[in-house]
Motif scaffolding. Structure first.
Motif, PDB file in Angstrom:
ATOM      1  N   TYR A  78      46.482  36.939  21.404  1.00  7.52           N
ATOM      2  CA  TYR A  78      45.061  37.232  21.569  1.00  7.52           C
ATOM      3  C   TYR A  78      44.203  36.412  20.604  1.00  7.52           C
ATOM      4  O   TYR A  78      43.243  35.764  21.017  1.00  7.52           O
ATOM      5  CB  TYR A  78      44.817  38.736  21.375  1.00  7.52           C
ATOM      6  N   THR A 108      40.726  43.672  27.080  1.00  4.24           N
ATOM      7  CA  THR A 108      39.991  42.579  26.437  1.00  4.24           C
ATOM      8  C   THR A 108      40.572  41.223  26.825  1.00  4.24           C
ATOM      9  O   THR A 108      39.836  40.246  26.909  1.00  4.24           O
ATOM     10  CB  THR A 108      39.962  42.727  24.905  1.00  4.24           C
ATOM     11  N   LEU A 111      39.043  40.487  30.083  1.00  2.00           N
ATOM     12  CA  LEU A 111      37.642  40.126  29.853  1.00  2.00           C
ATOM     13  C   LEU A 111      37.514  38.656  29.460  1.00  2.00           C
ATOM     14  O   LEU A 111      36.722  37.910  30.035  1.00  2.00           O
ATOM     15  CB  LEU A 111      37.039  41.018  28.768  1.00  2.00           C
ATOM     16  N   HIS A 112      38.311  38.233  28.499  1.00  2.00           N
ATOM     17  CA  HIS A 112      38.236  36.840  28.036  1.00  2.00           C
ATOM     18  C   HIS A 112      38.708  35.859  29.104  1.00  2.00           C
ATOM     19  O   HIS A 112      38.140  34.773  29.249  1.00  2.00           O
ATOM     20  CB  HIS A 112      39.001  36.664  26.718  1.00  2.00           C
ATOM     21  N   ALA A 133      39.466  44.222  33.738  1.00  2.00           N
ATOM     22  CA  ALA A 133      39.044  44.602  32.384  1.00  2.00           C
ATOM     23  C   ALA A 133      38.384  45.974  32.404  1.00  2.00           C
ATOM     24  O   ALA A 133      38.689  46.834  31.564  1.00  2.00           O
ATOM     25  CB  ALA A 133      38.084  43.560  31.813  1.00  2.00           C
ATOM     26  N   ASP A 137      39.488  49.323  30.639  1.00  2.46           N
ATOM     27  CA  ASP A 137      38.642  49.794  29.538  1.00  2.46           C
ATOM     28  C   ASP A 137      37.173  49.766  29.967  1.00  2.46           C
ATOM     29  O   ASP A 137      36.480  48.760  29.789  1.00  2.46           O
ATOM     30  CB  ASP A 137      38.847  48.912  28.305  1.00  2.46           C
ATOM     31  N   LEU A 140      34.065  48.200  28.134  1.00  6.44           N
ATOM     32  CA  LEU A 140      33.791  46.758  28.075  1.00  6.44           C
ATOM     33  C   LEU A 140      32.642  46.347  29.005  1.00  6.44           C
ATOM     34  O   LEU A 140      32.244  45.183  29.007  1.00  6.44           O
ATOM     35  CB  LEU A 140      35.050  45.958  28.438  1.00  6.44           C
ATOM     36  N   GLN A 143      29.943  43.938  28.071  1.00 10.08           N
ATOM     37  CA  GLN A 143      30.360  42.577  27.745  1.00 10.08           C
ATOM     38  C   GLN A 143      30.632  41.725  28.987  1.00 10.08           C
ATOM     39  O   GLN A 143      30.841  40.524  28.872  1.00 10.08           O
ATOM     40  CB  GLN A 143      31.608  42.630  26.857  1.00 10.08           C
TER      41      GLN A 143
END
Length: 149
Positions: A78, A108, A111-112, A133, A137, A140, A143
């Motif tokens: 990560y 996450t 997400l990225h 994502a 979660d 998030l 974001q």
């Protein structure tokens, strides 16, 4: 000195790092590596400190050393992916995919990965990752770029 000594030094390094005594933590981690060159946590923590200090090449080398020892070390996967997200997005994608393979519900990471796909104009892939994502979660949501919510 033995493995117990290396673990004691590692714990001391972590405490020093948490107390922002980075020089002492660096010395402790390097001593751990003299005793146990295969200590992924010492390599990882050196990477975290280098990353925080803006020493990108050192951070990447330290994370890579941790990943040579444990290719699915999630924290190193990560952190290195974050380090490379802008400068080497293809490598960041590889790292994030490895992380997701090891931990499919890594919100996450999804997400990225979605952000990288969006930057590459791969909107369908981005939308899929952003959905994953949020499934993993929901916190998030703020974001995720507006157009993918």
């Amino acid at each position: 000195m033995n493995e117990q000594d290396a673990n004691t030094l590692l714990e001391a390094g972590i405490l020093q790092q948490n107390n922002h005594d980075f020089e002492a933590a660096d010395r402790a981690y390097r001593r751990v590596l003299e005793l146990d060159p295969q200590n992924k946590y010492a390599w990882y923590n050196l990477g975290v400190m280098a990353h925080g200090d803006g020493r990108v090449a050192d951070a990447r080398a330290d994370y890579d050393n941790a990943l040579k020892i444990d290719p699915v070390f999630q924290s190193a996967l990560y952190n290195e992916s974050l380090l490379l997200e802008s400068s080497d997005p293809d490598r960041a994608v590889e790292l994030l995919k490895s992380l997701i393979d090891a931990e499919p519900k890594a919100g996450t990471a999804h997400l990225h990965l979605g952000r990288i796909w969006a930057q590459k104009d791969r909107d369908d892939d981005a939308a899929k990752e952003f959905r994953r994502a949020l499934e993993d979660d929901p916190s998030l949501r703020s974001q995720v770029p507006e157009e993918f919510r």
